[in-house]
Design an enzyme around this catalytic site. Structure first.
Site, PDB file in Angstrom:
ATOM      1  N   GLU A   1       9.041  -1.083  13.121  1.00 38.72           N
ATOM      2  CA  GLU A   1       9.833   0.141  13.234  1.00 38.72           C
ATOM      3  C   GLU A   1      10.246   0.276  14.689  1.00 38.72           C
ATOM      4  OE1 GLU A   1       7.396   2.936   9.982  1.00 38.72           O
ATOM      5  OE2 GLU A   1       7.712   3.634  12.038  1.00 38.72           O
TER       6      GLU A   1
ATOM      7  N   TYR B   1      14.389   2.440  12.261  1.00 41.20           N
ATOM      8  CA  TYR B   1      13.952   3.577  11.456  1.00 41.20           C
ATOM      9  C   TYR B   1      14.985   4.687  11.585  1.00 41.20           C
ATOM     10  CZ  TYR B   1      10.626   6.738   9.244  1.00 41.20           C
ATOM     11  OH  TYR B   1      10.004   7.602   8.370  1.00 41.20           O
TER      12      TYR B   1
ATOM     13  N   ARG C   1      -4.200  -1.261  21.119  1.00 39.25           N
ATOM     14  CA  ARG C   1      -3.113  -2.208  20.841  1.00 39.25           C
ATOM     15  C   ARG C   1      -3.500  -3.658  21.095  1.00 39.25           C
ATOM     16  NH1 ARG C   1      -0.054  -0.044  25.836  1.00 39.25           N
ATOM     17  NH2 ARG C   1       1.269   1.130  24.388  1.00 39.25           N
TER      18      ARG C   1
ATOM     19  N   PRO D   1       0.934   5.850  -0.589  1.00 39.03           N
ATOM     20  CA  PRO D   1       0.053   7.025  -0.482  1.00 39.03           C
ATOM     21  C   PRO D   1      -0.924   7.135  -1.644  1.00 39.03           C
ATOM     22  CG  PRO D   1       2.280   7.616   0.142  1.00 39.03           C
ATOM     23  CD  PRO D   1       2.353   6.198  -0.373  1.00 39.03           C
TER      24      PRO D   1
ATOM     25  N   ASN E   1       0.060  -0.041   6.775  1.00 35.75           N
ATOM     26  CA  ASN E   1       0.928   0.501   7.805  1.00 35.75           C
ATOM     27  C   ASN E   1       0.175   1.569   8.601  1.00 35.75           C
ATOM     28  OD1 ASN E   1       3.729   0.893   8.986  1.00 35.75           O
ATOM     29  ND2 ASN E   1       3.322   2.974   8.260  1.00 35.75           N
ATOM     30  N   GLU E   2      -0.180   1.240   9.830  1.00 32.30           N
ATOM     31  CA  GLU E   2      -0.878   2.179  10.715  1.00 32.30           C
ATOM     32  C   GLU E   2      -2.133   2.758  10.070  1.00 32.30           C
ATOM     33  OE1 GLU E   2       1.637   5.130  12.436  1.00 32.30           O
ATOM     34  OE2 GLU E   2       3.235   3.720  12.950  1.00 32.30           O
TER      35      GLU E   2
ATOM     36  N   ALA F   1       0.849  -1.185   0.000  1.00 34.49           N
ATOM     37  CA  ALA F   1       0.000   0.000   0.000  1.00 34.49           C
ATOM     38  C   ALA F   1       0.888   1.238   0.000  1.00 34.49           C
ATOM     39  CB  ALA F   1      -0.916   0.005   1.219  1.00 34.49           C
TER      40      ALA F   1
END
Length: 517
Positions: free
Chosen positions: A259, A291, A204, A118, A157-158, A116
């Site tokens: 990360e 990272y 979480r 942007p 991602n997030e 994925a």
């Protein structure tokens, strides 16, 4: 002479086998080298240069795996640093990646790749998983599945990053389901696909269970956590690493730090590396990804790039020293038989609202079929206003028209709800196809109306009348078949089958003994 020539060829062949990276496999909650059977721990670095010679263009950050000279330079430095994995967040699947992938393979480095980007990703605020994303994800999988050092894909991602957008996770999990099926059905070896989450205290626990619960073919193969809890001179207990480890101690999938590397205190000493690869964490965690590689505006860099050359920063030197001391003790794959159960899917609470019923697999065939039944459709005037990004969110005309019409007719057939688990039959179609559906629905409701809508609609002649059967048209597994799947590989143990030349080499036991493998 013939025998001598054969000997030379054999030695050349052996050299090729020796330098080839073995596919990594998943068994239970651990990663293993499929040939040596040793447990594999990720020692990775995030790699997405953004400044200097790499600039954003047409919604793409320039593909770092298409820059052969930069890859050759950086792969060598990463090897000296002690890395075995590089995580890349964005690529252009239409470009040539052979030289970069070879440079990393020669340096003993695997690729962990986000599919994925942007430009092609699920919007956490108004999530949709449509045909455009489905095709984009498949193109990236196609472009990189051929490489022996392809470790795994990350589908998101997030995307869900707090308790206000948990419904978006249903759409990401649907993408994982579909890419798992696509890889199993079309690729020579299975490559795992999973998710990378942030470390939000309110979600979480629920999100880690959500992505690995339910039916086997819907579960993520692994779970990554972007965690920045260890800052400066901290400890296993004080940092939160101990608490996070306890939360994952019964997890049935591999988990790693996708990360890490807090920079609130600089230069970073990376004192957490010893603990991450030590006995307190290695039974639960499969390593982590620092990272990040290049120095950017956010000040996380290990190296600074200027005029095509890399300057090593203090963080690089400190991390190199820390990794040199890291010697994680793993288990042998054949001796490891820990049987763990998938968790129960989290129930809806004040903080978690993602449905366990996932969106359907996007089918361009179903959308085309639907459009062929309509007598009033969106005109070129609408199509020409849609940006290259696609979707009605990128076009004020599309968005405005759909919003207005949804107040006049039902939008159930083109809408999705990741909280309630309700998805319309054509919720995965493009913005113009959805608008066409609404135009036609409005005309059917208002028989005396004109199919015009200020030039945004036009009269068309239906090519078929069986719209109810359109929703049953399944997405093709690939572009060359009719959608039927091939042989399925078990997902309980996600085997990445070695390439043919390695398999053949394994039969040559005498040769393998001579090479010390």
């Amino acid at each position: 002479m013939q025998i001598a020539a054969l000997g030379v060829l054999l030695l050349l062949y052996v050299a090729t086998v020796v330098h080839a990276l073995h596919p990594i496999v998943i068994k239970g909650n651990k990663l293993f080298d499929s040939v040596t059977k040793n447990q594999f721990f990720i020692k990775g670095v995030a790699y997405q240069p953004r400044d200097g010679h790499v600039v954003r263009k047409d919604n793409f950050i320039a593909d770092p795996l298409a820059d052969a000279s930069a890859c050759a330079r950086d792969a060598s430095l990463m090897q000296k640093l002690g890395m075995n994995v590089v995580r890349v967040y964005e690529v252009d699947p239409s470009k040539d990646h052979d030289q970069c992938m070879k440079s990393f393979a020669d340096a003993g480095i695997y690729l962990l790749l986000d599919i994925a980007t942007p430009k092609f990703s699920i919007n956490r605020k108004s999530p949709e998983y449509d045909t455009r994303l489905y095709e984009a994800y498949r193109k990236t999988v196609d472009a990189f599945s051929k490489y022996d050092n392809m470790l795994a894909f990350i589908a998101g991602n997030e995307v869900t990053n707090d308790k206000t957008n948990t419904q978006a996770s249903a759409y990401v999990k649907a993408a994982i389901r579909d890419m798992k099926k696509y890889i199993k059905s079309t690729k020579k070896r299975y490559i795992p696909i999973g998710y990378a989450s942030n470390d939000d205290e309110f979600i979480r626990d629920a999100i880690k269970d959500y992505f690995v619960c339910g039916e086997e073919d819907e579960q993520a193969d692994f779970f990554g956590v972007n965690m920045y809890e260890w800052c400066g001179d901290s400890s296993y207990e004080k940092s939160g690493y101990k608490d996070r480890t306890k939360e994952f101690e019964s997890y049935h999938r591999p988990v790693f730090l996708s990360e890490y590397g807090c920079n609130l205190v600089t230069p970073r000493e990376f004192s957490d590396v010893e603990v991450l690869y030590g006995s307190q964490m290695t039974d639960v965690w499969s390593g982590g990804v620092v990272y990040e590689w290049t120095q950017e505006n956010n000040n996380y860099g290990l190296v600074k790039i200027a005029n095509g050359k890399a300057e090593l920063m203090q963080d690089y030197t400190n991390l190199q020293k820390a990794l040199a001391k890291a010697s994680p003790k793993g288990v042998n794959m054949d001796a490891y038989n820990d049987q763990r159960q998938a968790p129960q899917c989290p129930e809806h609470t004040q903080n978690w609202k993602a449905a366990t019923t996932l969106p359907p697999t996007p089918s361009s065939g179903a959308c085309s079929c639907m459009r062929d039944t309509l007598s009033c459709t969106a005109s070129d005037q609408v199509s020409n206003t849609v940006t290259s990004g696609g979707g009605h969110s990128n076009s004020s005309v599309l968005g405005d028209q759909i919003d207005v019409l949804c107040g006049m007719v039902t939008c159930d057939d083109i809408s999705g709800d990741g909280e309630k688990g309700h998805y319309g039959a054509f919720s995965f179609c493009s913005g113009t196809e959805k608008l066409s559906w609404l135009y036609n629905l409005y005309m059917e409701k208002n028989k005396g109306g004109r199919c015009e809508f200020n030039g945004n609609a036009e009269v068309t002649t239906p090519k078929r009348k069986d719209v109810k059967t359109c929703a049953d048209i399944q997405a093709n597994v690939d572009s060359t078949n009719d959608g039927s799947s091939g042989d399925s590989k078990s997902a309980a143990v996600s085997w990445l089958q070695p390439s043919s030349f390695i398999s053949w080499g394994l039969l040559m036991t005498g040769v393998m003994v001579l090479t010390g493998r």
